[in-house]
Design a protein around this motif. Structure first.
Motif, PDB file in Angstrom:
ATOM      1  N   ILE A   1       1.298  11.347 -16.150  1.00  0.00           N
ATOM      2  CA  ILE A   1       0.745  10.513 -15.098  1.00  0.00           C
ATOM      3  C   ILE A   1       0.793   9.046 -15.526  1.00  0.00           C
ATOM      4  CG2 ILE A   1      -1.307   9.976 -13.709  1.00  0.00           C
ATOM      5  CD1 ILE A   1      -0.007  12.666 -13.025  1.00  0.00           C
ATOM      6  N   ARG A   2       1.399   8.221 -14.695  1.00  0.00           N
ATOM      7  CA  ARG A   2       1.386   6.792 -14.953  1.00  0.00           C
ATOM      8  C   ARG A   2       0.087   6.208 -14.406  1.00  0.00           C
ATOM      9  NH1 ARG A   2       5.829   2.555 -12.618  1.00  0.00           N
ATOM     10  NH2 ARG A   2       4.584   2.842 -10.715  1.00  0.00           N
ATOM     11  N   GLU A   3      -0.634   5.514 -15.268  1.00  0.00           N
ATOM     12  CA  GLU A   3      -1.904   4.900 -14.903  1.00  0.00           C
ATOM     13  C   GLU A   3      -1.816   3.394 -15.092  1.00  0.00           C
ATOM     14  OE1 GLU A   3      -5.299   7.505 -16.498  1.00  0.00           O
ATOM     15  OE2 GLU A   3      -3.566   8.079 -17.697  1.00  0.00           O
ATOM     16  N   PHE A   4      -2.516   2.660 -14.238  1.00  0.00           N
ATOM     17  CA  PHE A   4      -2.604   1.220 -14.394  1.00  0.00           C
ATOM     18  C   PHE A   4      -3.574   0.882 -15.515  1.00  0.00           C
ATOM     19  CE2 PHE A   4      -2.193   1.671  -9.625  1.00  0.00           C
ATOM     20  CZ  PHE A   4      -0.829   1.416  -9.587  1.00  0.00           C
ATOM     21  N   SER A   5      -3.283  -0.168 -16.275  1.00  0.00           N
ATOM     22  CA  SER A   5      -4.267  -0.635 -17.242  1.00  0.00           C
ATOM     23  C   SER A   5      -5.492  -1.170 -16.518  1.00  0.00           C
ATOM     24  CB  SER A   5      -3.665  -1.716 -18.133  1.00  0.00           C
ATOM     25  OG  SER A   5      -3.219  -2.815 -17.354  1.00  0.00           O
ATOM     26  N   PHE A   6      -5.273  -1.724 -15.332  1.00  0.00           N
ATOM     27  CA  PHE A   6      -6.367  -2.158 -14.459  1.00  0.00           C
ATOM     28  C   PHE A   6      -5.853  -2.156 -13.034  1.00  0.00           C
ATOM     29  CE2 PHE A   6      -8.032  -5.542 -11.789  1.00  0.00           C
ATOM     30  CZ  PHE A   6      -9.368  -5.173 -11.720  1.00  0.00           C
ATOM     31  N   HIS A   7      -6.724  -1.812 -12.091  1.00  0.00           N
ATOM     32  CA  HIS A   7      -6.369  -1.944 -10.685  1.00  0.00           C
ATOM     33  C   HIS A   7      -7.614  -2.329  -9.919  1.00  0.00           C
ATOM     34  CE1 HIS A   7      -4.938  -1.028  -6.634  1.00  0.00           C
ATOM     35  NE2 HIS A   7      -3.725  -1.173  -7.133  1.00  0.00           N
ATOM     36  N   GLN A   8      -7.506  -3.373  -9.113  1.00  0.00           N
ATOM     37  CA  GLN A   8      -8.685  -3.878  -8.412  1.00  0.00           C
ATOM     38  C   GLN A   8      -9.250  -2.883  -7.407  1.00  0.00           C
ATOM     39  OE1 GLN A   8      -7.882  -7.253  -5.937  1.00  0.00           O
ATOM     40  NE2 GLN A   8      -5.921  -6.453  -5.182  1.00  0.00           N
ATOM     41  N   LEU A   9      -8.471  -1.866  -7.030  1.00  0.00           N
ATOM     42  CA  LEU A   9      -8.945  -0.854  -6.097  1.00  0.00           C
ATOM     43  C   LEU A   9      -9.430   0.405  -6.805  1.00  0.00           C
ATOM     44  CD1 LEU A   9      -6.200  -1.200  -3.342  1.00  0.00           C
ATOM     45  CD2 LEU A   9      -8.354  -2.438  -3.596  1.00  0.00           C
ATOM     46  N   ASN A  10      -9.555   0.342  -8.131  1.00  0.00           N
ATOM     47  CA  ASN A  10     -10.075   1.464  -8.917  1.00  0.00           C
ATOM     48  C   ASN A  10      -9.264   2.743  -8.738  1.00  0.00           C
ATOM     49  OD1 ASN A  10     -12.043  -0.122 -10.035  1.00  0.00           O
ATOM     50  ND2 ASN A  10     -13.667   0.575  -8.684  1.00  0.00           N
ATOM     51  N   ALA A  11      -7.958   2.570  -8.520  1.00  0.00           N
ATOM     52  CA  ALA A  11      -7.055   3.713  -8.410  1.00  0.00           C
ATOM     53  C   ALA A  11      -6.203   3.807  -9.662  1.00  0.00           C
ATOM     54  CB  ALA A  11      -6.172   3.560  -7.178  1.00  0.00           C
ATOM     55  N   ASN A  12      -6.775   3.398 -10.783  1.00  0.00           N
ATOM     56  CA  ASN A  12      -5.942   3.175 -11.961  1.00  0.00           C
ATOM     57  C   ASN A  12      -5.924   4.306 -12.969  1.00  0.00           C
ATOM     58  OD1 ASN A  12      -8.691   2.356 -12.367  1.00  0.00           O
ATOM     59  ND2 ASN A  12      -8.111   1.501 -14.338  1.00  0.00           N
ATOM     60  N   LEU A  13      -6.826   5.258 -12.894  1.00  0.00           N
ATOM     61  CA  LEU A  13      -6.853   6.291 -13.924  1.00  0.00           C
ATOM     62  C   LEU A  13      -7.437   7.584 -13.384  1.00  0.00           C
ATOM     63  CD1 LEU A  13      -9.841   5.793 -16.397  1.00  0.00           C
ATOM     64  CD2 LEU A  13      -9.758   4.794 -14.120  1.00  0.00           C
ATOM     65  N   LEU A  14      -7.351   8.622 -14.200  1.00  0.00           N
ATOM     66  CA  LEU A  14      -7.946   9.910 -13.849  1.00  0.00           C
ATOM     67  C   LEU A  14      -9.382   9.955 -14.338  1.00  0.00           C
ATOM     68  CD1 LEU A  14      -4.825  10.493 -13.776  1.00  0.00           C
ATOM     69  CD2 LEU A  14      -5.429  12.846 -14.312  1.00  0.00           C
ATOM     70  N   TRP A  15     -10.260  10.408 -13.463  1.00  0.00           N
ATOM     71  CA  TRP A  15     -11.657  10.560 -13.835  1.00  0.00           C
ATOM     72  C   TRP A  15     -11.928  12.020 -14.181  1.00  0.00           C
ATOM     73  CZ3 TRP A  15     -14.743   7.245  -9.733  1.00  0.00           C
ATOM     74  CH2 TRP A  15     -14.444   5.901  -9.950  1.00  0.00           C
TER      75      TRP A  15
ATOM     76  N   ILE B   1      -3.380  20.384   3.735  1.00  0.00           N
ATOM     77  CA  ILE B   1      -4.402  19.648   2.998  1.00  0.00           C
ATOM     78  C   ILE B   1      -4.093  18.164   2.989  1.00  0.00           C
ATOM     79  CG2 ILE B   1      -5.522  19.383   0.753  1.00  0.00           C
ATOM     80  CD1 ILE B   1      -4.771  22.284   0.137  1.00  0.00           C
ATOM     81  N   ILE B   2      -5.134  17.360   3.102  1.00  0.00           N
ATOM     82  CA  ILE B   2      -5.035  15.935   2.840  1.00  0.00           C
ATOM     83  C   ILE B   2      -6.114  15.576   1.826  1.00  0.00           C
ATOM     84  CG2 ILE B   2      -6.480  15.331   4.841  1.00  0.00           C
ATOM     85  CD1 ILE B   2      -4.802  12.710   5.025  1.00  0.00           C
ATOM     86  N   GLU B   3      -5.739  14.804   0.821  1.00  0.00           N
ATOM     87  CA  GLU B   3      -6.689  14.364  -0.198  1.00  0.00           C
ATOM     88  C   GLU B   3      -7.054  12.911   0.049  1.00  0.00           C
ATOM     89  OE1 GLU B   3      -7.264  13.919  -5.035  1.00  0.00           O
ATOM     90  OE2 GLU B   3      -5.242  13.893  -4.170  1.00  0.00           O
ATOM     91  N   LEU B   4      -8.357  12.638   0.123  1.00  0.00           N
ATOM     92  CA  LEU B   4      -8.838  11.264   0.227  1.00  0.00           C
ATOM     93  C   LEU B   4      -9.066  10.700  -1.171  1.00  0.00           C
ATOM     94  CD1 LEU B   4     -11.462  11.494   3.133  1.00  0.00           C
ATOM     95  CD2 LEU B   4      -9.026  10.914   3.260  1.00  0.00           C
ATOM     96  N   GLY B   5      -8.806   9.408  -1.338  1.00  0.00           N
ATOM     97  CA  GLY B   5      -8.995   8.785  -2.637  1.00  0.00           C
ATOM     98  C   GLY B   5      -8.105   9.378  -3.700  1.00  0.00           C
ATOM     99  N   SER B   6      -6.820   9.530  -3.390  1.00  0.00           N
ATOM    100  CA  SER B   6      -5.899  10.229  -4.300  1.00  0.00           C
ATOM    101  C   SER B   6      -5.671   9.494  -5.610  1.00  0.00           C
ATOM    102  CB  SER B   6      -4.552  10.464  -3.612  1.00  0.00           C
ATOM    103  OG  SER B   6      -4.684  11.317  -2.502  1.00  0.00           O
ATOM    104  N   GLY B   7      -5.825   8.176  -5.628  1.00  0.00           N
ATOM    105  CA  GLY B   7      -5.648   7.424  -6.869  1.00  0.00           C
ATOM    106  C   GLY B   7      -4.240   7.529  -7.413  1.00  0.00           C
TER     107      GLY B   7
ATOM    108  N   ALA C   1      -3.277  16.172  -6.382  1.00  0.00           N
ATOM    109  CA  ALA C   1      -2.366  16.677  -5.356  1.00  0.00           C
ATOM    110  C   ALA C   1      -1.080  17.197  -5.986  1.00  0.00           C
ATOM    111  CB  ALA C   1      -2.065  15.579  -4.344  1.00  0.00           C
ATOM    112  N   ILE C   2      -0.571  16.494  -6.981  1.00  0.00           N
ATOM    113  CA  ILE C   2       0.640  16.941  -7.678  1.00  0.00           C
ATOM    114  C   ILE C   2       0.396  18.290  -8.352  1.00  0.00           C
ATOM    115  CG2 ILE C   2       2.148  16.425  -9.646  1.00  0.00           C
ATOM    116  CD1 ILE C   2       1.794  13.422  -8.864  1.00  0.00           C
TER     117      ILE C   2
END
Length: 246
Positions: free
Chosen positions: A46-60, A82-88, A93-94
């Motif tokens: 999984i590619r994650e952002f080091s930072f993202h202003q929308l908080n979609a940057n990592l797995l919780w 199915i639809i996933e909200l806040g998929s980040g 989903a993958i």
């Protein structure tokens, strides 16, 4: 597990809210890290952002707990649209698509960077074509007037209390405007409550919540759902089923 660094910027600040920290972060060039994460029965890159202003940057953590729960209750999701909200990052989903070949759509804030990162993560995990994605900011008019998804899922999305009403508005749009495309029936599953049976209808919203917030804040969301004509059922530890009230 190697977890990305997280900077809790206020995604949903009022237009006149600002801070020197947020301004500095917004000017920082974006960087990424690809990490291997263990899901039930498989590893995902999984590619994650080091930072993202929308908080979609990592797995919780809630993502992994919810994935395990869904595997244990696979009959609740098999055959669903199915639809996933806040998929980040799109990781959950993958995982579900690779595990069960589900018809699943990702969705997150109306932001191109999020959409492109989910598409990237699909490709590096062998999902081509990539999963369909809907850019939707909670509370805005949903882009699909007659939603056909009979199951909405999400994990760890109750972080921003002032967004609860907008989230509920979007849930009502998805659940109350649902248009079935076949005659499939509801599922009945044995719950952890002394062997009782839980009616799992179409449509429904299945949510896992693992992050700790104040009970009074949490209740604002569930009470808001009730006020909007939605019924909330506590299925198991931190897993809830929300459906239109009969």
């Amino acid at each position: 597990m190697d977890i990305a660094l997280f900077s809790p910027s206020s995604l949903f600040a009022d237009p006149d809210d600002s801070s020197s920290e947020e301004q500095h972060e917004s000017e920082t060039p974006q960087s990424y890290a690809e990490r291997t994460h263990r899901f039930p029965g498989m590893d995902l890159i999984i590619r994650e952002f080091s930072f993202h202003q929308l908080n979609a940057n990592l797995l919780w953590p809630g993502t992994f707990a919810f994935a395990e729960w869904l595997v244990q209750h696979r009959t609740w999701i098999e055959g669903r649209r199915i639809i996933e909200l806040g998929s980040g990052t799109g990781a959950l989903a993958i995982f579900l698509q690779k595990s069960f070949s589900l018809d699943i759509t990702t969705s997150d804030y109306d932001d191109l960077e999020i959409e492109e990162n989910i598409a990237h993560n699909c490709k590096i995990n062998g999902i081509t074509p990539v999963l369909p994605h809907i850019r939707h900011s909670w509370g805005d008019t949903f882009p699909v007037g007659e939603p056909h998804w009979d199951l909405v899922i999400a994990s760890d999305i109750l972080l921003y209390v002032k967004q609860y009403q907008k989230l509920i508005t979007s849930l009502c749009s998805l659940l109350k405007n649902y248009k079935p495309t076949d005659d499939r029936t509801d599922v009945k599953e044995t719950s952890q409550k002394a062997g009782s049976h839980v009616r799992f209808p179409r449509p429904a919203f299945l949510m896992s919540w693992r992050r700790r917030i104040r009970k009074e804040d949490e209740s604002l969301f569930f009470n808001g759902c009730a006020d909007a004509g939605l019924e909330v059922e506590h299925i198991s530890s931190r897993v809830y089923c929300i459906k239109p009230r009969d």
